[in-house]
Design an enzyme around this catalytic site. Structure first.
Site, short mmCIF file in Angstrom:
data_model
loop_
_atom_site.label_atom_id
_atom_site.label_comp_id
_atom_site.label_asym_id
_atom_site.label_seq_id
_atom_site.Cartn_x
_atom_site.Cartn_y
_atom_site.Cartn_z
N VAL A 106 0.79 -1.14 0.11
CA VAL A 106 0.03 -0.01 -0.02
C VAL A 106 0.87 1.36 0.10
O VAL A 106 0.33 2.39 0.22
CB VAL A 106 -1.04 -0.02 1.26
CG1 VAL A 106 -1.92 -1.49 1.36
CG2 VAL A 106 -0.26 -0.05 2.60
N HIS A 122 -4.73 -4.69 -1.91
CA HIS A 122 -4.93 -4.35 -0.55
C HIS A 122 -5.16 -2.95 -0.22
O HIS A 122 -5.09 -2.58 0.73
CB HIS A 122 -3.83 -5.10 0.45
CG HIS A 122 -3.61 -6.66 0.33
ND1 HIS A 122 -2.65 -7.15 0.98
CD2 HIS A 122 -4.76 -7.31 0.07
CE1 HIS A 122 -2.78 -8.51 0.92
NE2 HIS A 122 -4.02 -8.46 0.32
N PRO A 216 14.87 -13.90 -0.77
CA PRO A 216 16.06 -14.42 0.29
C PRO A 216 15.87 -15.64 1.05
O PRO A 216 16.60 -16.69 1.18
CB PRO A 216 16.58 -13.36 0.79
CG PRO A 216 15.82 -12.14 0.68
CD PRO A 216 14.86 -12.33 -0.22
P1 OAD Z 1 5.81 -10.63 4.89
O1 OAD Z 1 6.29 -9.81 5.87
O2 OAD Z 1 4.65 -11.82 5.12
O3 OAD Z 1 6.67 -11.36 3.97
C1 OAD Z 1 7.70 -10.46 3.22
C2 OAD Z 1 8.54 -11.36 2.50
O4 OAD Z 1 9.73 -10.78 1.96
C3 OAD Z 1 9.37 -12.62 3.26
O5 OAD Z 1 9.44 -13.66 2.83
C4 OAD Z 1 10.81 -12.07 3.17
O6 OAD Z 1 11.60 -13.32 3.01
C5 OAD Z 1 10.81 -11.34 1.83
N1 OAD Z 1 11.85 -10.21 1.89
C6 OAD Z 1 12.73 -9.53 2.70
N2 OAD Z 1 13.40 -8.77 2.10
C7 OAD Z 1 13.65 -8.88 0.74
C8 OAD Z 1 14.16 -8.30 -0.33
N3 OAD Z 1 15.22 -7.43 -0.27
N4 OAD Z 1 13.98 -9.06 -1.59
C9 OAD Z 1 12.98 -9.93 -1.66
N5 OAD Z 1 12.31 -10.45 -0.53
C10 OAD Z 1 12.37 -9.96 0.49
O7 OAD Z 1 5.09 -9.45 3.84
P2 OAD Z 1 3.90 -10.02 2.65
O8 OAD Z 1 4.12 -11.03 1.89
O9 OAD Z 1 3.78 -8.53 1.98
O10 OAD Z 1 -1.78 -7.35 4.31
O11 OAD Z 1 2.50 -9.89 3.61
C11 OAD Z 1 1.28 -10.07 2.91
C12 OAD Z 1 0.16 -9.16 3.40
O12 OAD Z 1 0.42 -9.64 4.84
C13 OAD Z 1 0.31 -7.77 3.45
O13 OAD Z 1 0.04 -7.21 2.24
C14 OAD Z 1 -0.46 -7.41 4.58
C15 OAD Z 1 0.05 -8.31 5.70
O14 OAD Z 1 -0.87 -8.58 6.77
C16 OAD Z 1 -2.78 -6.53 4.66
O15 OAD Z 1 -2.33 -5.50 5.56
C17 OAD Z 1 -3.83 -6.79 4.21
#
Ligand code: OAD
Length: 254
Positions: A106, A122, A216
């Protein structure tokens, strides 16, 4: 050539021949812009209570607690700059005839990097929406307590999808259609824990589509991916755009 370099070469080749590309991003793509993820070390859901800040019930209980948090997050998004990963996706869009970027973020960093066909599953923090009549107002700065109450009797809330709420139906339909017609699907910086967003990488792709995970860390989506790039988004995405004669410095194995 290292295993990572060989995987990069394979994905590059498939991207060059692709007519249709779909990308799903999560908070990990913005971590190199200095924004926290949700579930990582210091992640937002490790230090904050989801049910207080990201649910309709939490908002009904204490709207200003919710707004204080979103006002702070919005200010942090504005201070942040898109990184090389965001810019690489904007560049990839210019090279592919049919390109859709589906994001769970967002923070508006994809827009600021120049991406155009972006589906924000979202929501976003560019607007507030009345929880009664659905009128929208732009968010140019923090929303004050005085501005929360709307004349219709409702309250302005962040234009975000909260836990227990459905995704905007049109946005999800467009996202599933893009996933279903893609030759290549890039899954970047998401833990794949939140559905239905994660289903774009599991349920909808064609059987001959190449699914590429850029992260990663291992995730529940890794086993669905044909290629896994264990690298950071701001490194791996620009590397995918380089030609063989490009000047990109080879990635280190993570
Ligand atoms: P998460 O915090 O669940 O996951 C983040 C991911 O990014 C992890 O798998 C990390 O390993 C990876 N990561 C970290 N640094 C990185 C980098 N430099 N390059 C590539 N990957 C990296 O976050 P989301 O998957 O975005 O929803 O979470 C999904 C949803 O959960 C969000 O949209 C939010 C949250 O609750 C709502 O608020 C509705």
């Amino acid at each position: 050539m290292s295993g990572l370099d060989a995987s990069l070469a394979l994905v590059r080749e498939r991207l060059e021949g692709a007519r249709s590309v779909c990308v799903l991003t999560g908070s990990g793509i913005s971590s190199e812009s200095g924004l926290p993820t949700f579930r990582g070390v210091n992640g937002l859901w490790r230090t904050h209570r989801v049910e207080e800040l990201a649910s309709p019930e939490g908002f009904a209980r204490d709207p200003m607690l919710v707004w204080t948090w979103y006002n702070e997050r919005r200010a942090a998004h504005q201070r942040a700059e898109p990184n090389a990963g965001h810019y690489a996706l904007a560049e990839l869009e210019r090279r592919v005839a049919d390109f859709t970027l589906v994001t769970q973020n967002v923070d508006s960093l994809h827009h600021r990097a120049g991406s155009r066909n972006v589906i924000e599953l979202h929501g976003s923090l560019r607007e507030a929406r009345c929880d009664r009549c659905a009128e929208r107002i732009p968010l140019d700065g923090p929303l004050s307590a005085a501005a929360v109450e709307h004349g219709c009797g409702g309250r302005f809330r962040p234009d975000i999808v909260w836990f227990g709420e459905s995704l905007p139906p049109r946005a999800f339909e467009r996202a599933t259609a893009a996933a279903a017609r893609a030759d290549v699907i890039l899954v970047v910086g998401t833990s794949g824990m939140v559905y239905p967003a994660a289903s774009l990488a599991t349920r909808y792709p064609r059987s001959d589509a190449l699914i590429v995970e850029i992260n990663p860390e291992e995730t529940p989506l890794s086993s669905s991916a044909g290629v896994v790039l264990r690298a950071r988004a701001a490194t791996a995405l620009p590397a995918l755009l380089e030609t063989e004669s490009g000047e990109f410095v080879s990635l280190r194995e993570q």
